[in-house]
Design a protein around this motif. Structure first.
Motif, PDB file in Angstrom:
ATOM      1  N   SER A 112      32.974  37.940  40.810  1.00  0.00           N
ATOM      2  CA  SER A 112      34.433  37.211  40.741  1.00  0.00           C
ATOM      3  C   SER A 112      34.206  37.295  39.316  1.00  0.00           C
ATOM      4  CB  SER A 112      33.905  36.082  40.997  1.00  0.00           C
ATOM      5  OG  SER A 112      32.844  35.086  40.527  1.00  0.00           O
ATOM      6  N   LEU A 113      35.266  37.099  39.141  1.00  0.00           N
ATOM      7  CA  LEU A 113      36.128  37.227  38.079  1.00  0.00           C
ATOM      8  C   LEU A 113      37.098  36.252  37.248  1.00  0.00           C
ATOM      9  CD1 LEU A 113      35.598  38.728  34.782  1.00  0.00           C
ATOM     10  CD2 LEU A 113      37.789  40.234  35.940  1.00  0.00           C
ATOM     11  N   VAL A 114      37.216  35.046  36.094  1.00  0.00           N
ATOM     12  CA  VAL A 114      38.032  34.058  35.719  1.00  0.00           C
ATOM     13  C   VAL A 114      38.235  35.172  34.726  1.00  0.00           C
ATOM     14  CG1 VAL A 114      38.637  32.046  35.719  1.00  0.00           C
ATOM     15  CG2 VAL A 114      36.540  32.497  37.056  1.00  0.00           C
ATOM     16  N   LEU A 115      39.408  34.710  34.455  1.00  0.00           N
ATOM     17  CA  LEU A 115      39.085  35.631  32.734  1.00  0.00           C
ATOM     18  C   LEU A 115      41.226  33.976  32.256  1.00  0.00           C
ATOM     19  CD1 LEU A 115      41.631  38.148  33.846  1.00  0.00           C
ATOM     20  CD2 LEU A 115      39.303  38.095  32.799  1.00  0.00           C
ATOM     21  N   CYS A 116      40.730  33.542  30.733  1.00  0.00           N
ATOM     22  CA  CYS A 116      40.694  32.746  30.490  1.00  0.00           C
ATOM     23  C   CYS A 116      41.667  32.977  29.095  1.00  0.00           C
ATOM     24  CB  CYS A 116      39.793  31.858  29.836  1.00  0.00           C
ATOM     25  SG  CYS A 116      39.312  31.015  31.637  1.00  0.00           S
ATOM     26  N   ALA A 146      35.614  34.790  31.471  1.00  0.00           N
ATOM     27  CA  ALA A 146      35.572  35.906  30.107  1.00  0.00           C
ATOM     28  C   ALA A 146      36.862  35.869  29.669  1.00  0.00           C
ATOM     29  CB  ALA A 146      35.446  37.542  30.513  1.00  0.00           C
ATOM     30  N   THR A 147      37.029  36.297  28.010  1.00  0.00           N
ATOM     31  CA  THR A 147      38.314  36.457  28.014  1.00  0.00           C
ATOM     32  C   THR A 147      38.327  37.452  28.067  1.00  0.00           C
ATOM     33  OG1 THR A 147      37.480  36.608  25.730  1.00  0.00           O
ATOM     34  CG2 THR A 147      37.781  34.392  26.477  1.00  0.00           C
ATOM     35  N   PRO A 148      39.942  38.133  27.667  1.00  0.00           N
ATOM     36  CA  PRO A 148      40.910  39.064  27.953  1.00  0.00           C
ATOM     37  C   PRO A 148      39.880  40.645  26.947  1.00  0.00           C
ATOM     38  CG  PRO A 148      42.295  38.229  28.373  1.00  0.00           C
ATOM     39  CD  PRO A 148      41.193  37.512  27.783  1.00  0.00           C
ATOM     40  N   GLY A 149      40.011  40.066  25.902  1.00  0.00           N
ATOM     41  CA  GLY A 149      39.333  41.313  24.975  1.00  0.00           C
ATOM     42  C   GLY A 149      37.988  41.685  24.433  1.00  0.00           C
ATOM     43  N   ARG A 150      37.278  40.568  25.411  1.00  0.00           N
ATOM     44  CA  ARG A 150      36.247  40.631  25.259  1.00  0.00           C
ATOM     45  C   ARG A 150      35.580  41.234  26.465  1.00  0.00           C
ATOM     46  NH1 ARG A 150      31.319  39.524  22.423  1.00  0.00           N
ATOM     47  NH2 ARG A 150      32.580  39.311  20.950  1.00  0.00           N
ATOM     48  N   LEU A 151      35.816  40.867  27.729  1.00  0.00           N
ATOM     49  CA  LEU A 151      35.411  41.446  29.030  1.00  0.00           C
ATOM     50  C   LEU A 151      36.012  43.288  28.236  1.00  0.00           C
ATOM     51  CD1 LEU A 151      35.261  41.111  31.431  1.00  0.00           C
ATOM     52  CD2 LEU A 151      37.739  41.263  31.931  1.00  0.00           C
ATOM     53  N   ASP A 164      33.204  45.277  41.946  1.00  0.00           N
ATOM     54  CA  ASP A 164      33.210  45.102  43.642  1.00  0.00           C
ATOM     55  C   ASP A 164      33.798  43.439  42.967  1.00  0.00           C
ATOM     56  OD1 ASP A 164      30.886  44.725  45.892  1.00  0.00           O
ATOM     57  OD2 ASP A 164      29.639  43.546  44.474  1.00  0.00           O
ATOM     58  N   VAL A 165      33.703  43.337  42.484  1.00  0.00           N
ATOM     59  CA  VAL A 165      35.338  41.887  42.440  1.00  0.00           C
ATOM     60  C   VAL A 165      36.289  41.307  43.500  1.00  0.00           C
ATOM     61  CG1 VAL A 165      36.934  40.613  41.065  1.00  0.00           C
ATOM     62  CG2 VAL A 165      34.814  41.974  39.569  1.00  0.00           C
ATOM     63  N   LYS A 166      34.808  40.428  44.141  1.00  0.00           N
ATOM     64  CA  LYS A 166      36.350  39.939  45.709  1.00  0.00           C
ATOM     65  C   LYS A 166      36.827  38.833  44.925  1.00  0.00           C
ATOM     66  CE  LYS A 166      31.601  41.268  48.089  1.00  0.00           C
ATOM     67  NZ  LYS A 166      31.286  41.650  46.402  1.00  0.00           N
ATOM     68  N   ILE A 167      37.162  37.308  44.333  1.00  0.00           N
ATOM     69  CA  ILE A 167      37.909  36.881  43.560  1.00  0.00           C
ATOM     70  C   ILE A 167      37.776  36.882  42.485  1.00  0.00           C
ATOM     71  CG2 ILE A 167      38.431  34.643  44.090  1.00  0.00           C
ATOM     72  CD1 ILE A 167      35.760  34.356  45.936  1.00  0.00           C
ATOM     73  N   MET A 168      39.630  37.340  41.721  1.00  0.00           N
ATOM     74  CA  MET A 168      39.556  37.089  40.621  1.00  0.00           C
ATOM     75  C   MET A 168      40.848  36.032  40.412  1.00  0.00           C
ATOM     76  SD  MET A 168      41.866  39.970  38.656  1.00  0.00           S
ATOM     77  CE  MET A 168      42.436  40.422  36.817  1.00  0.00           C
ATOM     78  N   VAL A 169      40.404  35.425  39.067  1.00  0.00           N
ATOM     79  CA  VAL A 169      41.696  34.096  38.988  1.00  0.00           C
ATOM     80  C   VAL A 169      41.767  34.621  37.354  1.00  0.00           C
ATOM     81  CG1 VAL A 169      41.236  32.079  38.359  1.00  0.00           C
ATOM     82  CG2 VAL A 169      39.837  32.829  40.077  1.00  0.00           C
ATOM     83  N   VAL A 170      43.182  34.223  36.960  1.00  0.00           N
ATOM     84  CA  VAL A 170      43.956  33.971  35.714  1.00  0.00           C
ATOM     85  C   VAL A 170      44.058  33.000  36.062  1.00  0.00           C
ATOM     86  CG1 VAL A 170      45.555  35.242  35.315  1.00  0.00           C
ATOM     87  CG2 VAL A 170      44.622  36.200  36.366  1.00  0.00           C
ATOM     88  N   ASP A 171      43.860  31.971  34.764  1.00  0.00           N
ATOM     89  CA  ASP A 171      43.716  30.498  34.774  1.00  0.00           C
ATOM     90  C   ASP A 171      44.934  30.842  32.967  1.00  0.00           C
ATOM     91  OD1 ASP A 171      43.784  27.711  34.328  1.00  0.00           O
ATOM     92  OD2 ASP A 171      41.922  27.406  33.652  1.00  0.00           O
TER      93      ASP A 171
END
Length: 492
Positions: free
Chosen positions: A76-80, A129-134, A147-154
């Protein structure tokens, strides 16, 4: 009334929620968690401070409880948008996943790549993660997003303000098309709506408040301020800020003070500390350890005033902030909603005050148009007649004016180009002429005598003209000061 036990969350997650002291979900949580648990895309629109973070962390923990991550392939991936918000999301996962065996990694700037690489190599269930560092890790070949199954954009609207939308679109393209997407924002700008239409598939739209509204339990006010002089405006504006803080007295337990520019953040914090206020700055130019330490002090109550740029305006959860002071009117109207959302959280009472100078009145009008109400005007707490100290040297305007007059008068008292020593010195006797120069001297004396006769003739004609009151360019009247200068010259 809906309770967390009604939302089909796993027993281990419910146990963690109970231990954290929560029982009833907020409207955005009650609306977003059920469709998220069913695997549906979610578009959540809610003002800041309504519990959006738990709206995606709780269903993610439940869904990820089964399965295991592979090396370099997060599940999973959470972008902040900011480091602080990413760290706060990581804290939420620690709180709610304490009874579930899930691994996580936090990829933010200001931290060593090596430590982050070690976590990714072991395999993580949740990547925050923050977009730049990711993208830095991805381009170095250290990360695989297939393999990301859930992606969150906060805080998607903040992503837009910070210029991250191209990075977000690229990251969407690196993740599988079959992923589940949870998308949260406080406002829905046209660009944000375009992204949701492109990358979300039939999302469940949960809108718990009108877009860009402010909480009803926040008391708002604005001081319309104009400086006495342009070069004194900033100093006097800081005096108004201190007056607002003092006027609140004990009601102001702690506060976040927002400035538009990083340089102003440092100046305001330094000024407050000079006058005995417990304040510290936080902005993007400070290193991460410094920012983290300052935030921890503010959260624990060891720091009373946090002077911040908009890096701290989004998503920071400090429940007991009593006041927000906008030292500057935000240039983007949406930022006002997020700034004052730092107070009045979880149903508490809060106060938000702003200082508006004439050049910011257009931005103030944009804010009132966005929130669809007029912000009440409040009186300037600093008397306009009171002298304001210059924070550089403690000198007042009156002091400078009087010293300026004394300096100018002292300069005028002596003849131009003549010092006291020169005026007091006796006239030196002229040296006697040598015999070789005597003839040239006599010829010069005769020439000077002839010039003197011609000048006396012109002087007599000038006297007759003055007697007839005929002065060219002056009409029938000549100012006395001009006559005085002529008289002095004739006498000499």
């Amino acid at each position: 009334m809906t309770k967390f036990t009604d939302l089909n969350l796993s027993p281990k997650v419910l146990k963690a929620i109970e231990e954290a002291g929560y029982e009833t979900p907020t409207p955005i949580q009650a609306g977003a968690i059920p469709p998220a648990l069913e695997g549906q895309d979610v578009l959540g629109i809610a003002q800041t401070g309504t519990g959006k973070t738990a709206s995606f962390t709780l269903p993610m923990i439940t869904l990820l409880a089964r399965g295991r991550a592979r090396a370099r392939m997060p599940r999973s991936l959470v972008l902040c948008p900011t480091r602080e918000l990413a760290a706060q999301v990581a804290e939420n996962f620690d709180t709610y996943a304490k009874h579930v065996k899930l691994t996580k990694a936090l990829l933010i700037g200001g931290v060593s790549f090596n430590e982050q690489d070690k976590l990714i190599d072991k395999g993580v269930d949740v990547l925050i993660a923050t977009p730049g560092r990711l993208l830095d890790h991805f381009e170095r070949g250290k990360l695989i997003l297939s393999d990301v199954k859930i992606m969150v954009v906060d805080e998607a609207d903040r992503m837009l303000d910070m210029g991250f939308i191209p990075d977000i679109e690229r990251i969407f393209g690196l993740t599988p098309f079959t992923r589940q997407t949870l998308f949260f924002s406080a406002t829905m700008a046209p660009e944000i709506e375009r992204i949701t239409n492109t990358f979300l598939s039939a999302p469940a739209r949960i809108e718990v408040a009108r877009q860009a509204t402010t909480s009803e339990n926040i008391t708002q006010g604005v001081v319309m301020f104009k400086g006495s002089r342009k070069d004194r405006e900033a100093t006097e504006k800081r005096a108004v800020l201190r007056g607002l803080i003092d006027a609140e007295g004990d009601k102001c337990k702690n506060a976040i003070i927002f400035c538009n520019r990083k340089t102003d953040v440092d100046i305001v914090a330094k000024s407050l500390k000079k006058y005995g206020y417990d304040a510290a700055p936080i902005h993007g130019d400070l290193d991460q350890s410094h920012r983290t330490r300052t935030l921890d002090q503010f959260r624990s109550g060891d720091l009373r005033f946090l002077v911040a740029s908009d890096v701290a305006a989004r998503g920071l959860d400090v429940p007991s902030v009593s006041h927000v002071f906008n030292f500057d009117v935000p240039s983007h109207a949406e930022d006002y909603v997020h700034r004052i959302g730092r107070t009045g959280r979880a149903g508490r009472e809060g106060s938000a005050m702003m200082i508006c100078v004439p050049r910011d009145e257009k931005n103030l009008a944009d804010i009132e148009r966005l929130v669809q109400k007029e912000i009440p005007r409040i009186d300037n707490p600093v008397a306009s007649a009171a002298p304001v100290e210059d924070e550089a040297d403690g000198e007042t305007r009156e002091t400078r004016k009087s010293s300026g007059r004394s300096r100018s008068s002292s300069r005028k008292s002596a003849p131009r180009g003549e010092t006291e020593a020169t005026a007091a010195a006796p006239e030196a006797p002229a040296p006697e002429k040598s015999s070789g120069n005597r003839e040239r001297g006599e010829r010069g004396d005769r020439e000077r005598g002839e010039r003197g006769e011609r000048n006396r003739g012109r002087g007599e004609r000038g006297d007759r003209d003055r007697d007839n009151n005929k002065v060219v360019g002056m009409g029938d009247h000549m100012p006395s000061f001009i006559a005085l200068s002529f008289e002095e010259r004739r006498a000499s």
